[in-house]
Every structure is written in C-alpha cells, then in structure tokens.
Design a protein around this motif. Structure first.
Motif, short mmCIF file in Angstrom:
data_model
loop_
_atom_site.label_atom_id
_atom_site.label_comp_id
_atom_site.label_asym_id
_atom_site.label_seq_id
_atom_site.Cartn_x
_atom_site.Cartn_y
_atom_site.Cartn_z
N GLU A 59 -16.98 -60.58 -82.76
CA GLU A 59 -17.80 -61.30 -83.73
C GLU A 59 -17.23 -62.69 -84.02
N GLU A 60 -15.93 -62.81 -84.15
CA GLU A 60 -15.34 -64.11 -84.47
C GLU A 60 -15.54 -65.10 -83.33
N GLN A 61 -15.35 -64.65 -82.09
CA GLN A 61 -15.57 -65.54 -80.95
C GLN A 61 -17.04 -65.96 -80.86
N LYS A 64 -17.68 -68.57 -83.48
CA LYS A 64 -17.13 -69.87 -83.10
C LYS A 64 -18.04 -70.59 -82.12
N HIS A 100 -18.98 -72.36 -90.80
CA HIS A 100 -18.51 -71.19 -90.06
C HIS A 100 -19.17 -69.91 -90.60
N HIS A 104 -21.72 -67.26 -88.64
CA HIS A 104 -21.68 -65.78 -88.66
C HIS A 104 -23.06 -65.22 -89.01
#
Length: 114
Positions: A59-61, A64, A100, A104
């Motif tokens: 999820e974080e990648q 980004k 950011h 998400h």
C-alpha cells in the motif's frame, strides 16, 4: 507489462524518478481517453494498482506512485471534468503530508472501482 518494467527496478522497488518519464511517453490519445471520464480514470488506476499488487507492491509503495502521478497531473494536465478539478484544487492547497494522505485515498478509491 511494459509500464512496470520502466517504473519498477530489478529488485522490485519502485523508481519514482521514472514515473514522470513513463507518463510523458503515454500516447496523447490514450491519455485523453483516460482523463476524459472520471470513471475511466478510476478504472485505469484500478488496473495499474492490480498490476502493482501482483508484483508485490504494498500500500505504501502504491501510494507513493499515486502521489507522484497526482503531482504530475496537477502540474501538467488541465482537469477535464469536475472531479479532476476538485482533486487538482485539493492537491494544490495541501501540504506534502496531506497530498500523501490524498494519494492513499486515491488508491483506495481506485481499488473500490471494481
């Protein structure tokens, strides 16, 4: 898929520096088709997120990459519908942290487009 080869390196890590280049290489007609309709935009993102997940991006990648793409779109593309205009305005007034978080949310929105 050719796009993932350009953005994801051999170690499976996302190379955010190559995201802009990948977007710029996209056929102008296809880009217009994707951005003309917000539903088409969400569908396109959904497919790209599914590709990212299939090669192991978390999820974080994904967020980004979404943040990088959203920043590019806000700076380089005119909104083609009301939804894109709202997203662009939110993007422009947001701090990097807020952008950011919005990235998400865009990932979640696209994932729900199934």
């Amino acid at each position: 898929m050719a796009e993932q080869q350009h953005v994801v390196n051999k170690d499976g890590e996302v190379d955010l520096n190559k995201v802009d280049n990948t977007i710029e290489r996209m056929d102008a007609g296809r880009k217009d088709e994707i951005l003309q309709s917000f539903d088409e935009f969400k569908s396109y993102l959904n497919k790209r997120i599914a590709i990212g997940e299939s090669i192991g991006l978390g999820e974080e990648q994904l967020a980004k990459v979404a943040q990088k793409v959203a920043g590019y779109l806000a700076a380089n593309e005119e909104p083609r519908n009301r939804e894109e205009k709202v997203l662009q305005e939110l993007w422009k007034v947001g701090t990097e942290e807020e952008q950011h978080k919005l990235a998400h949310l865009l990932v979640k929105l696209a994932q729900a487009a199934d």
